[in-house]
Design an enzyme around this catalytic site. Structure first.
Site, mmCIF file in Angstrom:
data_model
loop_
_atom_site.group_PDB
_atom_site.id
_atom_site.type_symbol
_atom_site.label_atom_id
_atom_site.label_comp_id
_atom_site.label_asym_id
_atom_site.label_seq_id
_atom_site.Cartn_x
_atom_site.Cartn_y
_atom_site.Cartn_z
ATOM 1 N N ASP A 1 48.941 31.439 31.293
ATOM 2 C CA ASP A 1 48.855 30.231 30.488
ATOM 3 C C ASP A 1 49.929 29.242 30.940
ATOM 4 O OD1 ASP A 1 48.492 28.541 27.961
ATOM 5 O OD2 ASP A 1 47.219 30.257 27.476
ATOM 6 N N HIS B 1 51.099 25.926 24.389
ATOM 7 C CA HIS B 1 49.863 26.706 24.288
ATOM 8 C C HIS B 1 50.114 28.183 24.557
ATOM 9 C CE1 HIS B 1 45.771 28.081 25.395
ATOM 10 N NE2 HIS B 1 45.363 27.146 24.547
ATOM 11 N N ASN C 1 35.550 25.165 24.407
ATOM 12 C CA ASN C 1 35.570 24.344 23.207
ATOM 13 C C ASN C 1 34.712 23.101 23.363
ATOM 14 O OD1 ASN C 1 37.464 26.109 22.127
ATOM 15 N ND2 ASN C 1 39.208 24.839 22.718
ATOM 16 N N SER D 1 40.695 29.466 22.272
ATOM 17 C CA SER D 1 41.914 30.041 22.832
ATOM 18 C C SER D 1 42.554 31.010 21.845
ATOM 19 C CB SER D 1 42.912 28.938 23.173
ATOM 20 O OG SER D 1 42.521 28.206 24.293
#
Length: 313
Positions: A7, A41, A131, A194
């Site tokens: 990430d 994130h 998404n 996520s």
């Protein structure tokens, strides 16, 4: 269990630091150990998986797991396929038993090889489906056979509007207004697949902890076989096999793949029964879903020049 979080990096938050290993930064020019996050994130995903609770603010699904931070995505949120391949290779060579990829994006031959190499090495890979509105179908690497593709449900256990749908979705988990660790010692609330993916990765870590000899495909089978069915009976494109039920995944008597008894099926549940079952399944996750006066929508952005994901199931 060691869970690699591929990430934006992971900050050494007080709720994470007891479980945070030294990792790496595979971004061109990067030379860090993965323990920095200019976006937030990756820190949030790590918290959902393995926040220890020792800092007093957050506890993840698998709070005794170790997080291997692998910085593959810059703060802008636009990662490269080959950087993700580098991250997978690093995770594989540094003892990761689960790989969490809370992103979708372009692919490459090298990335495909890295994914399949990890799967062949008995590593569980969990990836977000994508998404809406940025994504209209299940992205890569969630679309790769063998990867656990995760969609999302809202606070009522129903399909989350932000979650993509498609034949590759395997399971769903909470994805709306999810609280977790943030940068600079703070906390964050986000919405997206996520978050659901990180919750499923934590569930996979607990399953592997209880059943250490279980092959990766059987870990996935436990998640799908014990999921709470939603939508039309059986698997569907919104919910996959259903909402994960962590208690059932850890305790149910699940026949191995190939030894199921198709002649014995559970009678279809009523709508009320399904709602009650879903509420029970969500409660077992220990995830705070109460509204917090608004949320941040976290999406992994696909570069305009990336090739489209390969849909291969």
């Amino acid at each position: 269990m060691t869970v690699a979080v591929l990430d934006t990096g992971v900050d050494a938050h007080r709720d994470l630091s007891p479980n945070l290993l030294d990792g790496t930064d595979v971004i061109p020019g990067g030379a860090g150990d993965g323990r920095r996050d200019l976006n937030g994130h990756g820190t949030a995903m790590a918290g959902l998986i393995a926040a220890s609770g020792q800092g007093g603010g957050a506890m993840g699904v698998a709070p005794r797991s170790k997080i291997l931070p692998v910085l593959v995505t810059p703060a802008s949120g636009s990662g490269e396929a080959d950087a993700l391949a580098d991250g997978i290779e690093y995770a594989l060579s540094n003892g990761a038993e689960i790989i969490n990829i809370s992103s979708v994006g372009g692919t490459s031959q090298r990335l495909i090889r890295a994914i399949n190499m990890a799967l062949a090495a008995n590593v569980v890979i969990v990836a977000s489906g994508g998404n809406r509105p940025e994504d209209s179908y299940v992205g890569y690497p969630a679309s790769e056979p063998g990867v656990i593709a995760v969609g999302g449900v809202d606070k009522h256990g129903n399909h989350a509007a932000i979650s993509v749908t498609g034949p590759q979705i395997d399971v769903v988990a909470p994805a709306v207004e999810i609280y977790s660790t943030g940068v600079n010692g703070g906390y964050r609330v986000g919405t997206g697949t996520s978050d659901a993916t990180a919750i499923v990765a934590g569930a996979a870590a607990l399953i592997r902890s209880k059943y250490p000899n279980l092959p990766a495909e059987e870990v996935a089978h436990r998640l799908t076989a014990t999921a709470i069915d939603k939508g039309p009976p059986g698997r569907d494109d919104e919910y996959g096999y259903g909402v994960i039920d962590l208690v059932a995944a850890l305790t149910a008597d699940v026949p191995p793949l190939g030894f199921e008894t198709p002649s014995v099926t559970t009678p279809p549940a009523s709508a009320a029964e399904k709602d009650n079952d879903t509420a029970r399944g969500l409660a077992t996750l220990g995830v705070l879903l109460a509204a917090g006066g608004g949320y941040l929508v976290w999406r992994r952005r696909r570069r305009a020049d990336d090739p489209p994901p390969r849909i291969s199931r």
